[in-house]
Write a protein that holds these residues in place. Structure first.
Motif, mmCIF file in Angstrom:
data_model
loop_
_atom_site.group_PDB
_atom_site.id
_atom_site.type_symbol
_atom_site.label_atom_id
_atom_site.label_comp_id
_atom_site.label_asym_id
_atom_site.label_seq_id
_atom_site.Cartn_x
_atom_site.Cartn_y
_atom_site.Cartn_z
ATOM 1 N N GLN A 1 27.753 16.459 -5.753
ATOM 2 C CA GLN A 1 28.295 17.881 -5.557
ATOM 3 C C GLN A 1 28.988 18.051 -4.227
ATOM 4 N N CYS A 2 30.195 18.832 -4.600
ATOM 5 C CA CYS A 2 31.131 19.136 -3.161
ATOM 6 C C CYS A 2 30.125 19.882 -2.162
ATOM 7 N N SER A 3 30.840 19.727 -0.827
ATOM 8 C CA SER A 3 30.070 20.168 0.258
ATOM 9 C C SER A 3 30.193 21.761 0.605
ATOM 10 N N PHE A 4 30.753 22.518 -0.418
ATOM 11 C CA PHE A 4 31.276 23.998 -0.499
ATOM 12 C C PHE A 4 30.583 24.851 -1.372
ATOM 13 N N VAL A 5 30.004 25.745 -0.813
ATOM 14 C CA VAL A 5 29.151 26.795 -1.708
ATOM 15 C C VAL A 5 29.624 28.318 -1.318
ATOM 16 N N GLU A 6 29.689 29.011 -2.257
ATOM 17 C CA GLU A 6 29.905 30.430 -1.934
ATOM 18 C C GLU A 6 28.419 31.107 -2.174
ATOM 19 N N GLN A 7 28.308 32.019 -1.049
ATOM 20 C CA GLN A 7 27.031 32.889 -1.100
ATOM 21 C C GLN A 7 27.327 34.234 -0.505
ATOM 22 N N ARG A 8 27.021 35.460 -1.069
ATOM 23 C CA ARG A 8 27.300 36.762 -0.717
ATOM 24 C C ARG A 8 28.759 36.915 -0.348
ATOM 25 N N ASN A 9 29.296 37.241 0.744
ATOM 26 C CA ASN A 9 30.580 37.053 1.133
ATOM 27 C C ASN A 9 31.225 35.959 2.159
ATOM 28 N N TYR A 10 30.503 34.914 2.044
ATOM 29 C CA TYR A 10 30.636 33.967 2.880
ATOM 30 C C TYR A 10 31.008 32.540 2.091
ATOM 31 N N LYS A 11 31.690 31.805 2.652
ATOM 32 C CA LYS A 11 31.843 30.192 2.109
ATOM 33 C C LYS A 11 31.022 29.536 3.174
ATOM 34 N N ILE A 12 30.397 28.675 2.518
ATOM 35 C CA ILE A 12 29.401 27.656 3.253
ATOM 36 C C ILE A 12 29.726 26.355 3.152
ATOM 37 N N VAL A 13 30.091 25.801 4.276
ATOM 38 C CA VAL A 13 30.601 24.289 4.318
ATOM 39 C C VAL A 13 29.392 23.617 5.037
ATOM 40 N N TYR A 14 28.912 22.540 4.531
ATOM 41 C CA TYR A 14 27.752 21.967 4.819
ATOM 42 C C TYR A 14 27.910 20.252 4.660
ATOM 43 N N ARG A 15 27.119 19.665 5.530
ATOM 44 C CA ARG A 15 27.128 18.306 5.591
ATOM 45 C C ARG A 15 25.907 17.700 6.182
ATOM 46 N N ARG A 16 25.263 16.739 5.379
ATOM 47 C CA ARG A 16 23.967 16.077 5.965
ATOM 48 C C ARG A 16 24.282 14.735 6.699
ATOM 49 N N TYR A 17 23.795 14.800 7.932
ATOM 50 C CA TYR A 17 23.952 13.720 8.627
ATOM 51 C C TYR A 17 22.222 13.270 9.122
ATOM 52 N N ALA A 18 21.846 12.232 8.625
ATOM 53 C CA ALA A 18 20.497 11.490 8.515
ATOM 54 C C ALA A 18 19.726 12.574 8.236
ATOM 55 N N SER A 19 18.758 13.215 8.968
ATOM 56 C CA SER A 19 17.686 14.034 8.594
ATOM 57 C C SER A 19 18.014 15.709 8.837
ATOM 58 N N LEU A 20 19.330 15.807 9.231
ATOM 59 C CA LEU A 20 19.581 17.301 9.641
ATOM 60 C C LEU A 20 21.016 17.488 8.590
ATOM 61 N N PHE A 21 20.938 18.947 8.323
ATOM 62 C CA PHE A 21 21.862 19.645 7.387
ATOM 63 C C PHE A 21 22.708 20.366 8.600
ATOM 64 N N PHE A 22 23.843 20.441 8.607
ATOM 65 C CA PHE A 22 24.796 21.062 9.399
ATOM 66 C C PHE A 22 25.523 22.256 8.545
ATOM 67 N N LEU A 23 25.067 23.412 8.527
ATOM 68 C CA LEU A 23 25.818 24.388 7.772
ATOM 69 C C LEU A 23 26.313 25.420 8.531
ATOM 70 N N VAL A 24 27.872 25.650 8.200
ATOM 71 C CA VAL A 24 28.754 26.477 8.683
ATOM 72 C C VAL A 24 29.128 27.766 7.751
ATOM 73 N N GLY A 25 28.857 28.884 7.945
ATOM 74 C CA GLY A 25 29.353 30.016 7.129
ATOM 75 C C GLY A 25 30.657 30.429 7.710
ATOM 76 N N VAL A 26 31.716 30.711 6.913
ATOM 77 C CA VAL A 26 33.169 31.091 7.215
ATOM 78 C C VAL A 26 33.383 31.925 6.475
ATOM 79 N N ASP A 27 34.721 32.686 6.580
ATOM 80 C CA ASP A 27 35.330 33.467 5.956
ATOM 81 C C ASP A 27 35.811 32.888 4.562
#
Length: 142
Positions: free
Chosen positions: A47-73
């Motif tokens: 699945q793609c790395s973009f999700v919409e939640q509430r009034n945010y667009k969440i862009v995320y990526r997994r590196y090893a055991s960590l997920f990096f999530l960024v909430g943007v306009d």
């Protein structure tokens, strides 16, 4: 303002680093993080790395055991944010040597400092790894 928050989360959904660029109460942050983390961790790699939640667009990526999530306009460029996440990971890799969850946990102040060098008030202000790491290395010398 583009970036609203940045989260680093492990595979179990535990938040290891959270940086917010807008004011939210602790309860709102906890609820938002729970919703977003559950939604992102439940997705598979196809699945793609973009999700919409509430009034945010969440862009995320997994590196090893960590997920990096960024909430943007909603009007922010998703691919630019993916590049930002990659730059953040490369910068931390250069400093820590293959960054992992333990590096973030034991050097949380350095991780926040690197993030603060890169992002100011929700805007990306620095993209040079050398310029980001120079103040961190100066702090280590003292």
């Amino acid at each position: 303002m583009g970036i609203r928050f940045i989260l680093m989360v492990n595979k179990q959904g535990q938040t290891r680093l959270a940086q917010y660029y807008e004011w939210l109460t602790l309860e709102e942050r906890r609820a938002l993080e729970g919703e977003i983390v559950r939604k992102c961790l439940a997705r598979n790699e196809q699945q793609c790395s973009f999700v919409e939640q509430r009034n945010y667009k969440i862009v995320y990526r997994r590196y090893a055991s960590l997920f990096f999530l960024v909430g943007v306009d909603n009007d922010e460029n998703e691919l630019a944010i993916l590049e930002f996440i990659h730059l953040l990971v490369e910068t931390m890799d250069r400093h820590f040597g293959n960054v992992c969850e333990l590096d973030i946990m034991f050097h949380l102040e350095k991780a926040h400092f690197m993030l603060e060098e890169m992002v100011m008030n929700g805007c990306i202000v620095e993209t040079s790894k050398a310029n980001i790491l120079t103040p961190v290395q100066l702090l280590e010398k003292t």
